[in-house]
Design a protein around this motif. Structure first.
Motif, mmCIF file in Angstrom:
data_model
loop_
_atom_site.group_PDB
_atom_site.id
_atom_site.type_symbol
_atom_site.label_atom_id
_atom_site.label_comp_id
_atom_site.label_asym_id
_atom_site.label_seq_id
_atom_site.Cartn_x
_atom_site.Cartn_y
_atom_site.Cartn_z
ATOM 1 N N UNK A 49 -62.039 -130.582 -52.716
ATOM 2 C CA UNK A 49 -62.985 -131.697 -52.808
ATOM 3 C C UNK A 49 -62.249 -132.983 -53.145
ATOM 4 N N UNK A 50 -61.290 -132.902 -54.074
ATOM 5 C CA UNK A 50 -60.507 -134.083 -54.449
ATOM 6 C C UNK A 50 -59.701 -134.592 -53.259
ATOM 7 N N UNK A 51 -59.024 -133.684 -52.576
ATOM 8 C CA UNK A 51 -58.179 -134.082 -51.444
ATOM 9 C C UNK A 51 -59.018 -134.738 -50.351
ATOM 10 N N UNK A 52 -60.137 -134.108 -50.000
ATOM 11 C CA UNK A 52 -60.998 -134.663 -48.952
ATOM 12 C C UNK A 52 -61.497 -136.054 -49.347
ATOM 13 N N UNK A 53 -61.757 -136.247 -50.626
ATOM 14 C CA UNK A 53 -62.261 -137.543 -51.090
ATOM 15 C C UNK A 53 -61.202 -138.632 -51.043
ATOM 16 N N UNK A 54 -59.921 -138.263 -51.139
ATOM 17 C CA UNK A 54 -58.852 -139.261 -51.218
ATOM 18 C C UNK A 54 -58.204 -139.583 -49.881
ATOM 19 N N UNK A 55 -58.279 -138.664 -48.926
ATOM 20 C CA UNK A 55 -57.540 -138.890 -47.674
ATOM 21 C C UNK A 55 -58.409 -139.500 -46.583
ATOM 22 N N UNK A 56 -59.662 -139.833 -46.904
ATOM 23 C CA UNK A 56 -60.522 -140.474 -45.924
ATOM 24 C C UNK A 56 -60.355 -141.981 -45.939
ATOM 25 N N UNK A 57 -60.851 -142.611 -44.891
ATOM 26 C CA UNK A 57 -60.701 -144.065 -44.762
ATOM 27 C C UNK A 57 -61.946 -144.820 -45.204
ATOM 28 N N UNK A 58 -62.897 -144.124 -45.815
ATOM 29 C CA UNK A 58 -64.170 -144.744 -46.153
ATOM 30 C C UNK A 58 -64.087 -145.722 -47.307
ATOM 31 N N UNK A 59 -65.244 -146.298 -47.606
ATOM 32 C CA UNK A 59 -65.408 -147.275 -48.677
ATOM 33 C C UNK A 59 -64.876 -146.727 -49.995
ATOM 34 N N UNK A 60 -63.990 -147.506 -50.672
ATOM 35 C CA UNK A 60 -63.342 -146.977 -51.869
ATOM 36 C C UNK A 60 -64.344 -146.659 -52.980
ATOM 37 N N UNK A 61 -65.374 -147.510 -53.120
ATOM 38 C CA UNK A 61 -66.327 -147.291 -54.194
ATOM 39 C C UNK A 61 -67.061 -145.971 -54.108
ATOM 40 N N UNK A 62 -67.049 -145.337 -52.945
ATOM 41 C CA UNK A 62 -67.728 -144.048 -52.793
ATOM 42 C C UNK A 62 -66.883 -142.873 -53.274
ATOM 43 N N UNK A 63 -65.597 -143.073 -53.456
ATOM 44 C CA UNK A 63 -64.718 -141.925 -53.722
ATOM 45 C C UNK A 63 -65.027 -141.201 -55.032
ATOM 46 N N UNK A 64 -65.275 -141.923 -56.146
ATOM 47 C CA UNK A 64 -65.651 -141.175 -57.360
ATOM 48 C C UNK A 64 -66.919 -140.350 -57.165
ATOM 49 N N UNK A 65 -67.876 -140.893 -56.403
ATOM 50 C CA UNK A 65 -69.092 -140.133 -56.116
ATOM 51 C C UNK A 65 -68.785 -138.902 -55.278
ATOM 52 N N UNK A 66 -67.906 -139.049 -54.296
ATOM 53 C CA UNK A 66 -67.558 -137.920 -53.442
ATOM 54 C C UNK A 66 -66.848 -136.811 -54.211
ATOM 55 N N UNK A 67 -66.146 -137.196 -55.297
ATOM 56 C CA UNK A 67 -65.439 -136.194 -56.099
ATOM 57 C C UNK A 67 -66.324 -135.529 -57.140
ATOM 58 N N UNK A 68 -67.528 -136.038 -57.335
ATOM 59 C CA UNK A 68 -68.386 -135.507 -58.391
ATOM 60 C C UNK A 68 -68.692 -134.014 -58.239
ATOM 61 N N UNK A 69 -68.853 -133.479 -57.020
ATOM 62 C CA UNK A 69 -69.091 -132.027 -56.925
ATOM 63 C C UNK A 69 -67.918 -131.154 -57.368
ATOM 64 N N UNK A 70 -66.748 -131.752 -57.626
ATOM 65 C CA UNK A 70 -65.564 -130.974 -58.037
ATOM 66 C C UNK A 70 -65.645 -130.638 -59.515
#
Length: 395
Positions: A329-350
């Protein structure tokens, strides 16, 4: 003499056993659910007070903006809506997975709630189910106290305000946590079925699929090397069936988008239109490089803390499915090109990242000490959530 048809039918032993296990799990999780609910209640209370002072509607902040609106539009009208931004970029609604809109539509149909309020209610209920599953994983691995603290810490995550929004994070985390718990209990078909639903919820289901697949591969390799090669497939048939089930939800949606758009790789084109392609971390590096030096150093420190938590998870010798899921989950959240502000949210399920601090807090002799830490984190998370929802932009 009573009529034969009015006599109550005996409950099968299997049904009684299932109900007994579910009741026992829920009873054991009661402290964790209470702690999680209390932490989230603090967040909602702070938001309500802050929003009232600013003259804004807290319910609208939670369920009527940003991605929530896209899900509700899908629930109301199905897929087919597209927005063209002033810069010419196109944002189709096919980027959003179908399970939450389907639940919103069904929930609104059987209750007096609007789609907006149905989405918020689903998120809150899913948050409790997620906390229950997170506690069950933590308690099975490191004891009940660690499980309670793990659920509470997840509720106090910095961007935990998203858990109270009509977003998919709580629903996905609930499905992932219970899928991992099923793997730990060697209930592979159940784990695979829950993974199917997770794959209809968020693209980050790829992390859960990888966790199940790598765990099964490790089991097969271990048994092969141990010489238990006879009937290897038959002996592990349920595990293999669960692994084969796991990707069907995600793959099914990819196929749906391909058929709808008439192109085999349309799903990936849709995600790219939203800026969600995989770039190996180049966008993250460019974002950090463009910050003022103090902000760049602070962000690097935060990423260093994240790396340290991953290291602690490895050193803790977490079971392979839990470890792979958290890291993926962490890796997928960091290697994408999306909006940076979304990354902490994307990592929340980890949530496995929180196992080391949960275990450390569980070892404290003073319950008051652990409670004080959680309370401080809950207040900090609540303040940050209210500031974000009332201020800078989408989470």
């Amino acid at each position: 003499m009573p009529d034969q048809q009015t006599r109550p039918r005996p409950v099968a032993p299997e049904t009684r056993s299932t109900r007994h296990r579910a009741t026992a799990l829920l009873t054991a999780a009661a402290p964790a659910l209470g702690a999680y609910a209390a932490v989230r209640a603090v967040g909602l209370l702070v938001l309500q007070v802050w929003a009232s002072a600013a003259g804004k509607d807290a319910a609208h902040l939670l369920g009527g903006r940003w991605d929530s609106v896209w899900y509700q539009r899908i629930a109301a009208h199905g897929y087919g809506y597209t927005v063209t931004l002033p810069d010419g970029s196109v944002h189709p609604d096919l980027a959003f997975f179908p399970l939450l809109p389907a639940l919103e539509r069904g929930f609104a149909a059987v209750t007096p709630l609007t789609l907006r309020d149905a989405g918020t209610a689903i998120a809150w209920l899913a948050g409790l189910v997620a906390a229950w599953g997170i506690h069950s994983v933590g308690a099975r691995l490191y004891g009940r106290r660690a499980g309670v603290l793990l659920a509470a810490l997840w509720g106090a995550y910095p961007t935990a305000f998203v858990q109270s929004m009509a977003y998919t994070e709580t629903l996905f985390t609930a499905l992932a946590a219970w899928s991992l718990y099923a793997v730990l209990r060697d209930r592979w078909i159940l784990a695979g079925a829950l993974c199917v639903l997770a794959g209809l919820t968020r693209p980050s289901a790829a992390a859960l699929i990888a966790a199940l697949a790598l765990t099964a591969a490790a089991v097969l390799v271990r048994e092969w090397r141990a010489g238990a090669r006879a009937d290897l497939v038959r002996r592990n048939a349920r595990m293999l069936l669960g692994v084969c089930l796991a990707p069907l939800g995600w793959l099914g949606y990819v196929v749906f988008v391909a058929v709808r758009e008439g192109a085999p790789f349309a799903y990936f084109d849709v995600q790219a239109q939203w800026g969600n392609s995989i770039d190996g971390g180049r966008a993250l590096a460019a974002f950090i490089a463009g910050l003022p030096l103090p902000a760049a150093l602070g962000l690097c420190a935060a990423l260093g803390l994240l790396g340290w938590l991953v290291f602690l998870c490895v050193r803790q010798r977490q079971p392979l499915p839990v470890l792979v899921y958290g890291i993926a989950v962490v890796v997928v959240s960091l290697i994408g090109s999306g909006y940076f502000g979304s990354r902490p949210r994307l990592m929340m399920p980890a949530f496995p990242l929180l196992l080391p601090p949960a275990v450390a807090l569980a070892r404290l002799r003073s319950v008051l000490g652990a409670g004080t830490v959680v309370a401080a984190l809950a207040l900090g998370s609540a303040a940050y959530g209210a500031w974000t929802l009332l201020g800078p932009g989408p989470p």
